[in-house]
Design a protein around this motif. Structure first.
Motif, PDB file in Angstrom:
ATOM      1  N   GLN A  37     -34.049   8.338  30.639  1.00  0.00           N
ATOM      2  CA  GLN A  37     -35.272   9.498  30.457  1.00  0.00           C
ATOM      3  C   GLN A  37     -35.177  10.793  30.634  1.00  0.00           C
ATOM      4  O   GLN A  37     -34.433  10.976  31.851  1.00  0.00           O
ATOM      5  N   PRO A  39     -37.686  13.496  30.368  1.00  0.00           N
ATOM      6  CA  PRO A  39     -38.873  13.950  29.986  1.00  0.00           C
ATOM      7  C   PRO A  39     -39.033  15.430  29.764  1.00  0.00           C
ATOM      8  O   PRO A  39     -39.631  15.973  28.708  1.00  0.00           O
ATOM      9  N   ALA A  44     -35.095  10.286  25.145  1.00  0.00           N
ATOM     10  CA  ALA A  44     -35.168   9.078  25.907  1.00  0.00           C
ATOM     11  C   ALA A  44     -33.878   8.222  25.350  1.00  0.00           C
ATOM     12  O   ALA A  44     -33.317   8.487  24.146  1.00  0.00           O
ATOM     13  N   THR A 170     -33.353   6.524  36.495  1.00  0.00           N
ATOM     14  CA  THR A 170     -33.163   5.570  35.209  1.00  0.00           C
ATOM     15  C   THR A 170     -33.412   4.134  35.733  1.00  0.00           C
ATOM     16  O   THR A 170     -33.701   4.001  37.200  1.00  0.00           O
ATOM     17  N   PRO A 280     -40.790   5.577  27.264  1.00  0.00           N
ATOM     18  CA  PRO A 280     -40.669   6.530  28.439  1.00  0.00           C
ATOM     19  C   PRO A 280     -41.853   7.400  28.659  1.00  0.00           C
ATOM     20  O   PRO A 280     -42.750   7.809  27.888  1.00  0.00           O
ATOM     21  N   CYS A 293     -40.520   4.245  32.564  1.00  0.00           N
ATOM     22  CA  CYS A 293     -40.574   3.747  31.353  1.00  0.00           C
ATOM     23  C   CYS A 293     -41.859   2.350  31.198  1.00  0.00           C
ATOM     24  O   CYS A 293     -41.969   1.686  32.245  1.00  0.00           O
TER      25      CYS A 293
END
Length: 314
Positions: A37, A39, A44, A170, A280, A293
């Motif tokens: 991910q 953001p 993602a 992660t 995500p 997630c």
């Protein structure tokens, strides 16, 4: 992973990070998933690989999200014969290569194709959480056992002439034994991290008339089992997740507030009966910003019914 913490959760033997010997039944299966991910980039990714009891392996690798574009980049392969002696210290399926480092601590993944490239390093930020550590064990239609682990990511992704550095949080999971998708009606599976020592995972499953909960809370130097999750869930008309909030109670008697907002959704269909909505999220844990997630499982019969109802209303 250098940390000082306390926990009443039984540690997983590091040998379980590597490949297992499976039975020969039709449901025998081992799988690993690594989730990416970013953001702030609107990006993602998922790296998913598996092998069955007959030694037939596959992988599905994708990059998706608004930073990728309206359509995900995805490549998938299945039914590839792999040697019985090939393990996860050097696992190769199609264009995917996975190399475990220190067991339950590090891993390196490379995937390269004409569409995109992923060069991904996983470093654990907490001990692996095994479902077998729960008093109720791991549901045997999911796996003989399964572990979840938060971490940090480094490396890069390349696509469409762009290169983006991997950074931040992660997650990964690994399950082995059996997988019977047909007995699951619905689940919500959440990972979120807001610092190297502040994270939550919970999996709330509806199956065969039961509601099962597994997971942990890692905060203030103590890691404890989840015992209850009160979820406030909102979804869009297409059944994608709009908001998911939860109050989590653990065996240490603590209450933890989780808040998550997805920024993309990818549809993963590992079996004709179900679809996994992979989202995500930007997250908060007890007000601290982070990421993670959200995976929501719906049966395809329900998805098709809701879709048909929507078309009638139109």
């Amino acid at each position: 992973m250098q940390r000082v913490y306390t926990t009443d959760i039984k540690a997983l033997d590091p040998i379980h990070d590597n490949r297992h010997k499976l039975g020969s039944g039709p449901l025998a299966r081992e799988s690993l998933a690594y989730l990416l991910q970013l953001p702030e980039e609107g990006v993602a990714g998922i790296v998913y690989t598996w092998v069955n009891g007959e030694g037939r392996a596959g992988c599905a690798v994708t990059l998706f999200g608004p930073g990728i574009g309206p359509e995900p980049l995805i490549e998938s392969f299945d039914g590839i014969a792999v040697a019985a002696e090939m393990d996860f210290f050097d696992w190769r399926v199609a264009g995917l290569q996975l190399r475990l480092g220190t067991l339950l601590e590090t891993a390196h993944i490379r995937y390269q194709s004409d569409k995109f490239e992923i060069d991904f390093h996983f470093t654990a930020s907490q001990p692996a959480y095994a479902y077998s550590s729960h008093n109720g064990g791991c549901p045997q239609w999911i796996a003989h056992d399964r572990f979840e682990q938060q971490g940090t990511q480094s490396g890069l992704i390349r696509f469409a002439g762009k290169e983006i550095a991997l950074r931040g949080y992660t997650q990964r999971d690994h399950s082995w034994g059996t997988r019977d998708w047909g007995v699951n009606q619905h689940w919500k599976w959440i990972h979120a991290q807001a610092g190297p020592e502040l994270s939550v995972h919970f999996w709330k499953l509806e199956s065969m008339g039961q509601t099962l909960i597994r997971g942990y809370v890692d905060k203030n130097g103590h890691i404890a089992q989840v015992v209850d999750v009160d979820i406030d869930f909102e979804m869009n008309d297409d059944m994608t997740t709009r908001v998911v909030n939860a109050d989590i109670v653990d065996t240490a008697g603590r209450s933890t507030r989780f808040q998550g907002v997805p920024f993309a959704t990818f549809y993963l269909s590992p079996d004709p009966m179900i679809t996994l909505f992979e989202s995500p999220i930007s997250a908060f844990i007890d007000g601290q910003p982070g990421g993670g997630c959200c995976e929501v499982m719906w049966t395809n019969s329900l998805i098709n019914y809701v879709k048909a109802k929507a078309e009638v209303v139109k």
